[in-house]
Design an enzyme around this catalytic site. Structure first.
Site, PDB file in Angstrom:
ATOM      1  CG  LEU A 263      97.961 -17.466  71.257  1.00  0.00           C
ATOM      2  CD1 LEU A 263      96.505 -17.900  71.387  1.00  0.00           C
ATOM      3  CD2 LEU A 263      98.592 -17.319  72.638  1.00  0.00           C
ATOM      4  CG  ASP A 264     102.280 -17.939  64.136  1.00  0.00           C
ATOM      5  OD1 ASP A 264     102.229 -18.961  63.434  1.00  0.00           O
ATOM      6  OD2 ASP A 264     103.229 -17.119  64.098  1.00  0.00           O
ATOM      7  CB  VAL A 266     103.479 -19.678  71.857  1.00  0.00           C
ATOM      8  CG1 VAL A 266     102.106 -19.212  71.422  1.00  0.00           C
ATOM      9  CG2 VAL A 266     103.503 -21.176  72.109  1.00  0.00           C
ATOM     10  CD  GLU A 297     103.079 -22.784  64.429  1.00  0.00           C
ATOM     11  OE1 GLU A 297     103.550 -23.390  63.446  1.00  0.00           O
ATOM     12  OE2 GLU A 297     102.920 -21.552  64.456  1.00  0.00           O
ATOM     13  N   GLY A 390     102.120 -24.453  51.985  1.00  0.00           N
ATOM     14  CA  GLY A 390     102.692 -23.214  51.480  1.00  0.00           C
ATOM     15  C   GLY A 390     104.172 -23.050  51.701  1.00  0.00           C
TER      16      GLY A 390
END
Length: 608
Positions: A263-264, A266, A297, A390
């Site tokens: 889960l990105d 949160v 995350e 990135g």
């Protein structure tokens, strides 16, 4: 006998007979909604109350449709299972039962996933690996190397064909540029046949800027009183909103058979209680004998979530401390770790998080909570990932930034330490290709993204000169994406083969000596033993003691006497004399660890 999987969603199009489909749509801002199926007459939908509209129509898989929410606006289904013509096009009806799952038949036993302690995660961008079929082709090599789980960056349909995935706007539709829904299922199915798990990175904290029409027909989906970097916050106080995202998680786990979700960000979800509800719903819904893993995350370093249904959190603290030690960088968020990075790394190894309530300079307030009670497996450790490469202006990997010997020493710590290791695609062969931020927005939005990204780096000393900022690659340029694609020819070079050999040896050691002992392991302490050196030890689940000494400094250091026992792995610069320790199989107390060196010992007599 066919094996099929389908998850019944509250939202979207559900095939209920070969040529009959039910459509359900939440549009509380509308009084009337019309279903428009290509090749058929418009069909008014029936209002069910509480903002719900429903219709049934004589169509099946392959039918393309939209919802007419205003005279001048027809929108795709927010729960579209397929979006073949991108985010602005019509949605397509999918019958999930059309795919035959074969992994159980090929394996000769049911696939139920792997225990979390066995996870060695490999993060990959599907587009940079040539789509779902390209990733599928990589799986046998990764399995043979010792990777046990791949983690796919987000797949929600996004605008255009090039994107990290965090600009997705249709969370139920796998990105059409990567292949069909069946191509994705075949990837997962093939991984399971090889004994590998597949995790998916999901984004529940925002939608991308292009192609999100929800506010036009469901204004309550968002909170006007809570802005975020991506616009108004998603309103998880609304039951329909909670259901939309909870069912999305279950859809990927049950219909696509993913073995877990990451889960990105949160910390950007205002309603913490929904996260607890999500974990509980997942645990209650998946099969009782199946291993399904939930990974966070979370900048908040919220220990409570890791004690309430979530398996682990990405350990950004561990990465940041190691990165400062390897590169000397101290700008941006690395400023928080630049004062005494070795103390931060020691806290990561001994207690989990580096920040457990300490003041965090860039936030201007304390961050985190005590984490020493958690097992080491509650943390996913990495030296590189999509963000940490990135989000750099030029997308450089550590192979370009760090001393090679120092990097190899840290690599040994990563793969033989008791936290769950994550590799980023190409890391296993020491790739030197950049991984840049890339998009394929329309020209106007693409320019805004490009200019905004260059402004973002103006605060960094290297890019203070506006001329240098112009050298930062344009995210929207096709060549930016091309430069970021995997190049497997790197693995055939002498350096690439050496890295692959090291990766394979370390993962074999991990599988044989570390993984069987991980359940029940706990830290016994960690401390600096030099300006850039640390020693740590853990009592493993069977009572054995794992100890590690890492030295990234310029001089040899003598570790504590408890760094002793059978040497699992030693890393040192080429030609370095190990001093008085001439036994390759045993580390003697007091034997110095050379500069950019590592020693990993296992005392399996200690439990006696």
């Amino acid at each position: 006998m066919r094996t099929t999987h389908a998850f019944a969603c509250t939202f979207g199009a559900t095939v209920i007979a070969p040529h009959w489909t039910r459509f359900r749509f939440w549009a509380p801002s509308c009084n009337h909604v019309t279903l428009e199926i290509e090749g058929a007459s418009p069909l008014p939908m029936t209002a069910e109350g509480a903002g719900w509209f429903v219709a049934e129509a004589p169509c099946g898989a392959g039918a393309r449709y939209r919802y007419r929410v205003a005279p001048d606006l027809a929108v795709p289904d927010p729960a579209s299972r397929a979006q073949p013509d991108d985010v602005q096009g019509p949605s397509m009806v999918v019958d999930p039962r059309a795919y035959d799952w074969t992994a159980d038949e090929r394996r000769g036993l049911p696939w139920r996933g792997l225990p979390w302690e066995q996870a060695v995660i490999y993060e990959i961008h599907v587009g940079a690996a040539d789509g779902f079929r390209g990733v599928r082709a990589l799986l046998p090599r990764l399995a043979a190397l010792g990777v046990t789980a791949i983690e796919l960056m987000p797949l929600s349909e996004f605008p255009g064909g090039r994107n990290w995935g965090y600009d997705g706007v249709l969370p139920y539709a796998p990105e059409s540029a990567y292949g069909t829904p069946d191509d994705l299922k075949a990837l997962v199915d093939h991984a399971h046949a090889l004994g590998m798990m597949v995790f998916l990175d999901v984004v529940y904290n925002h939608f991308g800027p292009d192609g999100n029409f929800i506010a036009a027909y469901a204004a309550p989906f968002f909170r006007a009183d809570r802005p975020t970097p991506w616009g108004a916050a998603i309103d998880f106080r609304q039951q329909a909103v909670r259901t939309y995202f909870t069912e999305n998680a279950l859809y990927w786990l049950m219909e696509y058979r993913f073995d877990g979700l990451r889960l990105d960000a949160v910390h950007a979800i205002a309603d913490r209680e929904w996260l607890l509800e999500l974990a509980a719903r997942v645990r209650a819904r998946v099969e009782a004998d199946r291993h399904v893993h939930l990974i966070l995350e979370n900048e908040h370093n919220d220990v409570g979530l890791l004690q309430s249904g979530f398996d682990a959190q990405w350990n950004d603290d561990g990465h940041n401390a190691a990165h400062v030690l390897l590169t000397g960088e101290h700008e941006g968020y690395y400023r928080n770790f630049a004062d005494e990075p070795i103390i931060h790394l020691a806290r990561v190894l001994g207690q989990g998080f580096a920040f457990q309530g300490q003041f965090f300079p860039t936030l201007g307030r304390p961050r985190g909570m005590p984490s020493g009670s958690l097992p080491p497996s509650a943390f996913v450790l990495f030296l590189q990932n999509h963000d940490q490469i990135g989000n750099r202006a030029m997308g450089e990997r550590l192979t370009v930034l760090a001393d090679p010997d120092a990097l190899r020493a840290c690599y040994g710590l990563l793969l033989l330490g008791p936290q769950i290791p994550l590799l980023f695609m190409g890391e296993e062969w020491g790739s030197r290709r950049p991984f840049l931020f890339f998009t394929s927005h329309k020209p106007e939005l693409g320019q805004i993204v490009r200019d905004g990204r260059r402004r973002e780096f103006a605060a960094f000393s290297h890019f203070a000169d506006p001329t240098l900022r112009e050298t930062i690659p344009d995210p929207n340029a096709p060549e930016t994406f091309a430069a970021s694609r995997l190049d497997e020819s790197e693995a055939e070079t002498a350096d690439g083969r050496a890295w692959l050999d090291l990766t394979g040896r370390l993962l074999r050691l991990r599988a044989h000596h570390i993984v069987p002992r991980l359940r029940g392991a706990h830290a016994m302490g960690a401390s600096p033993i030099g300006p850039a050196a640390v020693a740590a030890r853990w009592r493993m689940g069977d009572g054995a003691i794992l100890s590690i000494a890492l030295n990234l400094g310029a001089d040899p250091v003598a570790p504590p006497g408890w760094v002793a026992g059978r040497v699992l792995h030693r890393s040192a610069p080429a030609g370095h004399d190990h001093g008085h320790d001439h036994s390759p199989n045993h580390h003697h107390a007091g034997a110095a660890v050379p500069p950019n060196g590592l020693v990993v010992c296992l005392d399996d007599i200690a439990h006696g």
